[in-house]
Write a protein that holds these residues in place. Structure first.
Motif, PDB file in Angstrom:
ATOM      1  N   ARG A  41      -4.976  -2.464  11.528  1.00 44.71           N
ATOM      2  CA  ARG A  41      -5.554  -2.479  10.181  1.00 44.71           C
ATOM      3  C   ARG A  41      -5.108  -3.701   9.376  1.00 44.71           C
ATOM      4  O   ARG A  41      -5.450  -3.847   8.215  1.00 44.71           O
ATOM      5  N   ASP A  83       7.472   5.731  12.920  1.00 44.18           N
ATOM      6  CA  ASP A  83       6.440   6.605  12.362  1.00 44.18           C
ATOM      7  C   ASP A  83       5.861   7.600  13.348  1.00 44.18           C
ATOM      8  O   ASP A  83       5.153   8.518  12.971  1.00 44.18           O
ATOM      9  N   SER A 105       6.613  11.262   3.889  1.00 39.94           N
ATOM     10  CA  SER A 105       7.568  11.766   2.908  1.00 39.94           C
ATOM     11  C   SER A 105       8.109  13.150   3.235  1.00 39.94           C
ATOM     12  O   SER A 105       9.189  13.508   2.807  1.00 39.94           O
ATOM     13  N   TYR A 116      -1.557   1.119  13.307  1.00 40.24           N
ATOM     14  CA  TYR A 116      -1.461   0.530  11.960  1.00 40.24           C
ATOM     15  C   TYR A 116      -1.678  -0.984  12.002  1.00 40.24           C
ATOM     16  O   TYR A 116      -2.320  -1.553  11.133  1.00 40.24           O
ATOM     17  N   GLU A 150       0.802  -1.212   0.000  1.00 39.16           N
ATOM     18  CA  GLU A 150       0.000   0.000   0.000  1.00 39.16           C
ATOM     19  C   GLU A 150       0.847   1.280   0.000  1.00 39.16           C
ATOM     20  O   GLU A 150       0.585   2.239  -0.704  1.00 39.16           O
ATOM     21  N   ASN A 151       1.883   1.242   0.838  1.00 41.56           N
ATOM     22  CA  ASN A 151       2.851   2.346   0.877  1.00 41.56           C
ATOM     23  C   ASN A 151       2.269   3.720   1.221  1.00 41.56           C
ATOM     24  O   ASN A 151       2.915   4.735   0.989  1.00 41.56           O
ATOM     25  N   THR A 152       1.059   3.733   1.719  1.00 46.32           N
ATOM     26  CA  THR A 152       0.516   5.048   2.101  1.00 46.32           C
ATOM     27  C   THR A 152       1.286   5.637   3.269  1.00 46.32           C
ATOM     28  O   THR A 152       1.375   6.851   3.427  1.00 46.32           O
ATOM     29  N   ILE A 153       1.832   4.753   4.066  1.00 45.31           N
ATOM     30  CA  ILE A 153       2.590   5.249   5.219  1.00 45.31           C
ATOM     31  C   ILE A 153       3.805   6.036   4.738  1.00 45.31           C
ATOM     32  O   ILE A 153       4.077   7.142   5.205  1.00 45.31           O
ATOM     33  N   ALA A 162       4.125   7.522   2.011  1.00 45.51           N
ATOM     34  CA  ALA A 162       3.674   8.799   1.453  1.00 45.51           C
ATOM     35  C   ALA A 162       3.433   9.796   2.583  1.00 45.51           C
ATOM     36  O   ALA A 162       3.808  10.970   2.488  1.00 45.51           O
ATOM     37  N   GLU A 163       2.832   9.292   3.638  1.00 44.77           N
ATOM     38  CA  GLU A 163       2.563  10.177   4.773  1.00 44.77           C
ATOM     39  C   GLU A 163       3.857  10.688   5.408  1.00 44.77           C
ATOM     40  O   GLU A 163       3.918  11.775   5.951  1.00 44.77           O
TER      41      GLU A 163
END
Lengths: 58, 806
Positions: free
Chosen positions: B713, B691, B645, B710, B637-640, B642-643
């Motif tokens: 999820r 994170d 970044s 996380y 997913e890699n949204t983390i 992105a968050e």
């Protein structure tokens, strides 16, 4: 792993070392010169690292 | 340099020299260490002095006075030194022959040959009574001069003479108390500087600076204590000049001691209004770091002065002179036992017009630093009444916000979001926050939302004391609503939390009959609120709290779903809330969702008092939620990333995303022990490991809090695997700490290596856990910024090899 230098020594550990040096100095089991060298080392330790203060944020 | 003799073989003369060296140097340093040792600055001070041990030894040996005073071979027993002779010989002075000090001489010279009064003392007592420093023994002429000055008061202006008159020299010199203070805390001479003008006292000031040089700031405190302002300034200037301190550094150095510098307290102390015991308590309470945890906590952020008269009636209350009054409690039980007594103190305080006036002037210099007061619930009304009566602008402001109803309702209005957050400027909000925080609610002296909640949770375990109206504390926290999300879920920063945390679902698996009865009894209130068009929630406290003679419930009107969200989260974090009666179906659904999201269960009752959320439903929803993403999906997913970044990594110019990506790339490649599943988990740990940066708790806590959110999820993870990931994140920090603490130098001794290895192994219960955590640690180390990576990685690899882990 970042910022872990903040946690290198606790004050308590350093204090115990100082107490021991002073005890030894008082007993005469180390010379004042030796005590001085040890003190310098500990000073350097304190200089090099930030301490995680006990009760941080309290 | 003096020759070094092992203790068993040193000649008597050398032994005596060492004894004097100890008395003059080692013992004062030990004392300084006991007072300052809890702070970094204090330790540095002691070490700075200790570094000069050889010079000090030399100085003592080179001192003619010293050799005159203690000629070799004149005394068989080192403790049998004739102190009168010693004093007389020091600098050929005769201070104790003066009429003024005669009595004192009698008292401190028990071993004078032929002197039958007072009776012989034990040797140890004599040693104890030795002056700490021979370097600043007063000059007889100086003493006489001082006596004359004090007698005539000719050199003082009216204001000063008024103070000085309270303490004529003859009186103070004849006072054992004074002698004791002087002898125990510093030098005789320096204490007299209160009488001096800067010019006349030039030599004395130099002497103080010298004392400072040899024995550190502590030894000069009595001088500071008694110094009149011009003298104090002169001392300060001189020390700054000589020691090359900036004024700021000087102030920092003396910070602890400036609390003494109020003349009133000093004089009270000296004339006996404050006894040693109180003064010592006062000192101890105000030296940072000396308070044990949990030994706080009522703290008023006010000027101390108006309180003193009131508080002086209460012997075990200490008053700090800069801004706090601290009532200390050994523990929660201690407070509960004494709550009435403290309530009385509070009552006294708020009855005092001076204090009311002071409250009115109060402006917190600490910004957001909220200071709160513990008040027994029974006293809330009393306090409320006092506040209403007080006719001051500050309290008037508060009063204008209070109606004539009871305090609970007043508070409720105050915490209404509309009033707080829509009232205009940020300043208004802060002001209100401060008003409420300062006056009404409990004990948390906190530096931020998460800190407060963390303390609150600890309080529940008795580590900190929060009781009575502790729910009010939560409310005051909720008012800072913007912060609420950052603190939940709360995870204690110890490895032991892990099973407890993940197994803590649900909070309560059965509904106590009392709670049901209560819910049904109060259901009509929910219905009433519904009919009146208001949203409402009735909070039911956890049954364990009901035994503490506190409210069993609280009605909260006007909360929107966001508030309930926060309330629920905090309630869960503190385990204080057992359930809710909610009169709106929407809000019931909202609550359910929150509980599932946060993996915590609490009972929800509808407007009729019927349970609407069963543990089975909760479990079902939880299981559904866990199917959201598989490990693989989550990793892809890699949204983390992105968050992350834009967030700084703390390593050079890297962003957190760059760092995290690098750590992920490194995992599984470094150690070959991990199987495919473990490698995947490791990658997950790498993704989640850093994170939480900047949430406001400790770094470890931040990271764990975010990682656990996380993890909820992700489906398909066993409890053990979740624990493994969280513990590896925790231990990523811990391993580094332990290695750096004992083994920062690759040339470390074998003993240090062994110690380090053992301390790391203690963190783990299995080899698998250890390897997993080491993988993450090394991946993390290797993933730091490009410029540092070579050296650091090499060093860490070498260390891990030396430790036998790779």
């Amino acid at each position: 792993m970042s910022d872990r230098n903040n946690f290198v020594f606790t004050l308590d550990e350093v204090r115990k070392k100082v107490v021991k040096i002073l005890d030894d100095l008082e007993k005469g089991s180390i010379s004042s010169e030796e005590a001085s060298k040890l003190a310098q080392k500990l000073e350097k330790v304190i200089e090099e690292y930030e301490f995680a203060e006990s009760g941080k944020g309290e | 340099m003096p020759e070094y003799f092992p203790p068993d073989h040193e000649p008597r003369e050398k032994r005596r020299i060492r004894q004097i060296f100890n008395e003059q140097f080692v013992v004062p340093l030990k004392r300084a260490l006991s007072i300052y040792g809890n702070t970094k600055a204090g330790l540095k001070r002691v070490l700075r002095l200790l570094r000069r041990a050889p010079q000090m030894e030399e100085k003592i040996l080179a001192n003619d006075n010293f050799t005159d005073a203690f000629p070799a071979g004149t005394n068989e027993d080192p403790v049998g030194i004739d102190y009168e002779v010693s004093f007389q010989d020091l600098g050929n002075r005769q201070p104790y022959q003066s009429e003024i000090t005669h009595q004192q001489v009698q008292e401190i010279t028990p071993t004078k040959p032929g002197n039958e009064h007072p009776p012989q003392k034990a040797p140890q007592d004599i040693i104890d009574e030795l002056p700490n420093s021979f370097l600043a023994v007063p000059d007889a002429d100086f003493l006489l001069e001082m006596q004359q000055k004090l007698t005539t008061n000719s050199d003082f202006d009216k204001n000063d003479s008024a103070k000085v008159k309270q303490l004529p020299l003859s009186e103070f010199l004849n006072s054992r108390r004074w002698e004791k203070i002087v002898r125990s805390k510093g030098t005789f001479l320096s204490t007299l500087t209160r009488c001096l003008d800067p010019v006349e006292g030039e030599d004395t000031i130099k002497s103080i600076v010298q004392t400072f040089t040899y024995f550190g700031p502590e030894s000069t405190v009595p001088a500071m204590l008694c110094a009149r302002e011009p003298v104090l300034d002169a001392i300060k200037d001189e020390i700054c000049k000589t020691k090359k301190f900036s004024v700021t550094e000087f102030d920092a150095l003396y910070f602890e001691h400036f609390i003494f510098l109020d003349p009133k307290l000093a004089v009270d102390y000296l004339v006996g209004k404050q006894d040693d015991h109180n003064m010592n308590r006062h000192i101890l309470k105000n030296l940072p770091g000396l308070l044990n945890e949990g030994q706080q906590l009522i703290s008023f952020n006010h000027n101390w002065e108006p309180y003193v008269d009131v508080l002086s009636k209460h012997s075990d209350v200490s008053v700090s002179l800069y801004d706090n009054i601290i009532f200390s409690f050994a523990n929660q039980e201690d407070f509960l036992e004494r709550s009435e007594y403290y309530a009385q103190i509070i009552d006294d305080m708020f009855s005092n017009p001076l204090i009311a006036e002071e409250l009115a002037k109060e402006r917190s210099p600490y910004g957001h630093y909220t200071k709160l007061i513990i008040i027994n619930p029974e006293n809330l009304e009393k306090l409320n009444s006092r506040l209403r009566q007080a006719n001051t602008s500050w309290l008037g402001k508060m009063r204008s916000r209070l109606d004539e109803q009871n305090l609970e309702e007043d508070i409720q209005k105050l915490i209404d979001r509309d009033e707080i957050f829509d009232s205009g400027t940020k300043r208004d909000s802060e002001e209100l926050d401060r008003l409420l925080g300062d006056v009404y609610f409990t004990s948390l002296k906190h530096t931020g939302m998460s800190d407060a909640v963390r303390k609150f949770a600890r309080a529940e375990k008795g580590e900190f004391f929060v009781r009575g109206n502790s729910f009010s504390a939560i409310e005051s926290i909720i008012r800072n609503g913007a912060y609420a999300q950052e603190c939940i879920p709360y995870i204690p920063p110890t490895p032991n939390f892990l099973p407890g945390f993940l197994n803590s679902i649900p909070v309560m698996d059965s509904l106590p009959s009392e709670t049901i009865k209560f819910a049904q009894r109060n259901a009509s209130l929910g219905e009433y609120m519904r009919q009146s068009g208001e949203n409402g929630v009735i909070i039911i406290f956890s049954p364990k709290q009901e035994t503490k003679q506190r409210s069993t419930h609280r009605t909260v009107k006007g909360f929107d779903s966001d508030d309930i969200n926060k309330l629920t989260l905090i309630g869960m974090a503190t385990d204080e809330i057992a359930g809710f009666i909610v009169n709106s179906d929407d809000q019931i659904e909202q609550l359910k969702k929150i509980m599932v999201d946060t993996e915590k269960f609490m009972h929800i009752f509808d407007k009729n008092g019927q349970p609407t959320f069963s543990i089975e439903e909760f479990t079902t929803l939880l299981n559904e939620k866990h199917t959201v993403l598989s490990v693989e999906e989550f990793l892809q997913e890699n949204t983390i990333l992105a968050e992350l970044s834009q967030r700084k990594s703390g390593h050079g110019d890297d962003t957190l995303a760059e760092h995290t990506q690098r750590v992920m790339d490194n995992t599984g490649q470094i150690f070959t022990q991990a199987n495919e599943r473990m490698k995947k988990l490791l990658k997950l740990a790498a993704l989640l490991h850093d994170d939480g940066k900047g949430l406001g708790m400790s770094q470890t806590e931040d990271n764990l809090a975010v990682a656990s959110q996380y993890l909820s999820r992700i489906g398909g993870l066993s409890l053990y695997e979740k624990q493994l990931i969280l513990s590896s994140i925790y231990n990523d920090e811990e391993i580094g700490v332990k290695i750096l603490a004992n083994f920062d130098d690759l040339r470390a001794s074998q003993e240090d290596v062994k110690k380090t290895r053992e301390s790391i192994l203690e963190l783990f219960s299995s080899q698998e856990e250890l390897l997993f955590a080491l993988d993450l640690y090394f991946a993390d180390v290797s993933g730091i910024g490009k410029d540092q990576v070579m050296l650091t990685t090499w060093r860490v690899r070498e260390k891990l090899t030396k430790l036998g882990f790779i």
